[in-house]
Enzyme design. Structure first.
Site, PDB file in Angstrom:
ATOM      1  N   LYS A 224       0.832  -1.218   0.000  1.00  0.00           N
ATOM      2  CA  LYS A 224       0.000   0.000   0.000  1.00  0.00           C
ATOM      3  C   LYS A 224       0.859   1.257   0.000  1.00  0.00           C
ATOM      4  O   LYS A 224       2.056   1.204   0.273  1.00  0.00           O
ATOM      5  CB  LYS A 224      -0.940  -0.032   1.211  1.00  0.00           C
ATOM      6  CG  LYS A 224      -2.062  -1.037   1.020  1.00  0.00           C
ATOM      7  CD  LYS A 224      -3.182  -0.872   1.995  1.00  0.00           C
ATOM      8  CE  LYS A 224      -4.286  -1.866   1.641  1.00  0.00           C
ATOM      9  NZ  LYS A 224      -5.277  -2.019   2.685  1.00  0.00           N
ATOM     10  N   ARG A 258      -3.373 -10.025   5.119  1.00  0.00           N
ATOM     11  CA  ARG A 258      -3.680 -10.035   3.680  1.00  0.00           C
ATOM     12  C   ARG A 258      -2.432  -9.573   2.935  1.00  0.00           C
ATOM     13  O   ARG A 258      -1.934  -8.468   3.187  1.00  0.00           O
ATOM     14  CB  ARG A 258      -4.863  -9.104   3.422  1.00  0.00           C
ATOM     15  CG  ARG A 258      -5.424  -9.157   2.028  1.00  0.00           C
ATOM     16  CD  ARG A 258      -6.683  -8.297   1.916  1.00  0.00           C
ATOM     17  NE  ARG A 258      -7.243  -8.353   0.584  1.00  0.00           N
ATOM     18  CZ  ARG A 258      -6.831  -7.591  -0.420  1.00  0.00           C
ATOM     19  NH1 ARG A 258      -5.876  -6.705  -0.252  1.00  0.00           N
ATOM     20  NH2 ARG A 258      -7.387  -7.707  -1.615  1.00  0.00           N
TER      21      ARG A 258
HETATM   22  C1  9MG Z   1      -9.855  -5.644  -0.671  1.00  0.00           C
HETATM   23  N1  9MG Z   1      -8.906  -5.042   0.251  1.00  0.00           N
HETATM   24  C2  9MG Z   1      -7.910  -4.170  -0.072  1.00  0.00           C
HETATM   25  N2  9MG Z   1      -7.251  -3.805   1.042  1.00  0.00           N
HETATM   26  C3  9MG Z   1      -7.838  -4.451   2.072  1.00  0.00           C
HETATM   27  C4  9MG Z   1      -7.631  -4.489   3.458  1.00  0.00           C
HETATM   28  O1  9MG Z   1      -6.696  -3.744   4.032  1.00  0.00           O
HETATM   29  N3  9MG Z   1      -8.413  -5.271   4.216  1.00  0.00           N
HETATM   30  C5  9MG Z   1      -9.410  -6.008   3.653  1.00  0.00           C
HETATM   31  N4  9MG Z   1     -10.162  -6.767   4.466  1.00  0.00           N
HETATM   32  N5  9MG Z   1      -9.657  -6.011   2.332  1.00  0.00           N
HETATM   33  C6  9MG Z   1      -8.885  -5.245   1.563  1.00  0.00           C
END
Ligand code: 9MG
Length: 285
Positions: A224, A258
């Site tokens: 990110k 994630r």
């Molecule tokens: C789809 N998506 C993109 N970034 C995310 C994040 O930080 N958390 C979750 N749950 N989904 C995300």
């Protein structure tokens, strides 16, 4: 202390050590070079590689949630995600997650074998809560201030941690009232979704304050803008920073990370689990 478990349809996930959710985008810019069939094959191949590298969950997204992204219709989203879910269901035991906010997609994905609904809008779209309650899936409720088109324009909080926590508490309560039991719920502070760098860092430092009632935390920091701001790296150069943030999140209580770079993240989390496991054993005596 009981082992934290997450009920995902016909499967149960053991969250006693942090696990990885691999990111699988099936938007046209990801796997579409040779048409829909080849796009599905390429997406499935990538998902299976992430499973081999240690991902316990594959999160399939048919609509981009990046800042400024354009929305797509439910039909188009279903056309993108369903073939991948159906194929993966035949060839892997990993939990299949679908990144969606739409009730039609929740219903279609659950019928095709998804075990988790990952909703960046925390089931606030009309009909989404009812659709998720009817599915047997687990649900990830994420915090976002604003919507993906405008969320990074001027995010503002008095106390970001308290406000994120209050929002997630309210959404978890609404889910329970609609019939989604606590053993199907995961919460996520939503790093980068309507938050400045300072908001993100404050949330990460005080991550342990976010959960109520022992609900497991999912965290997404991988590749990110926050990573780029800290390291100066472009979008393709964010692996080390992402892994460092994943480790900090796990040390501060995150149970599901994630991530795009699954092998590196799994290795890092294994070291966290080894150290924290020994710390827990040592403290027992
Ligand atoms: C789809 N998506 C993109 N970034 C995310 C994040 O930080 N958390 C979750 N749950 N989904 C995300």
């Amino acid at each position: 202390m009981p082992v934290p478990m997450l009920r995902c349809g016909d499967k149960t996930l053991d969250l006693s050590s942090p696990i990885v959710m691999g990111v699988l985008n099936v938007t046209p810019d990801s796997f579409s070079d040779g048409g829909r069939f080849l796009a599905t094959e390429a997406a499935v191949e990538h998902a299976l590689r992430m499973v081999e590298e240690g991902a316990a969950i594959i999160d399939i997204g048919g609509e981009s949630t990046r800042p400024g992204a354009d929305p797509v219709s439910a039909d188009e989203e279903l056309r993108r995600v369903l073939p991948v879910i159906e194929r993966l269901r035949q060839v892997t035991q990993a939990i299949i997650s679908v990144d969606t906010s739409k009730p039609e997609v929740i219903r279609g994905a659950a019928a095709a074998g998804a075990g988790l609904i990952n909703d960046v809008r925390a089931l606030r779209e009309p009909g989404a809560l009812k659709a998720a309650a009817a599915a047997e899936c687990a649900v990830c409720l994420m915090h976002m201030q604003g919507d993906p088109r405008t969320m990074q324009q001027s995010p503002s909080y008095v106390d970001v941690v308290k406000e994120v926590k209050a929002f997630l508490d309210e959404r978890a309560q609404s889910c329970r009232a609609a019939g989604v039991s606590s053993d199907r719920l995961v919460i996520d502070p939503g790093f980068g979704f309507g938050k400045t760098l300072e908001h993100n860092l404050e949330l990460l430092r005080r991550l342990g304050e976010v959960p109520t009632d022992g609900l497991p935390l999912l965290v997404g920091l991988s590749r990110k803008a926050i990573v780029g701001k800290l390291t100066g790296g472009g979008a393709g150069e964010r692996v080390y920073g992402s892994v460092a943030l994943a480790v900090i999140a796990a040390l501060n209580g995150a149970r599901i990370i994630r991530a795009h770079d699954v092998a590196a993240t799994v290795d890092a989390l294994r070291t966290v689990a080894a150290v924290m496991g020994s710390a827990r054993q040592a403290s027992r005596g």
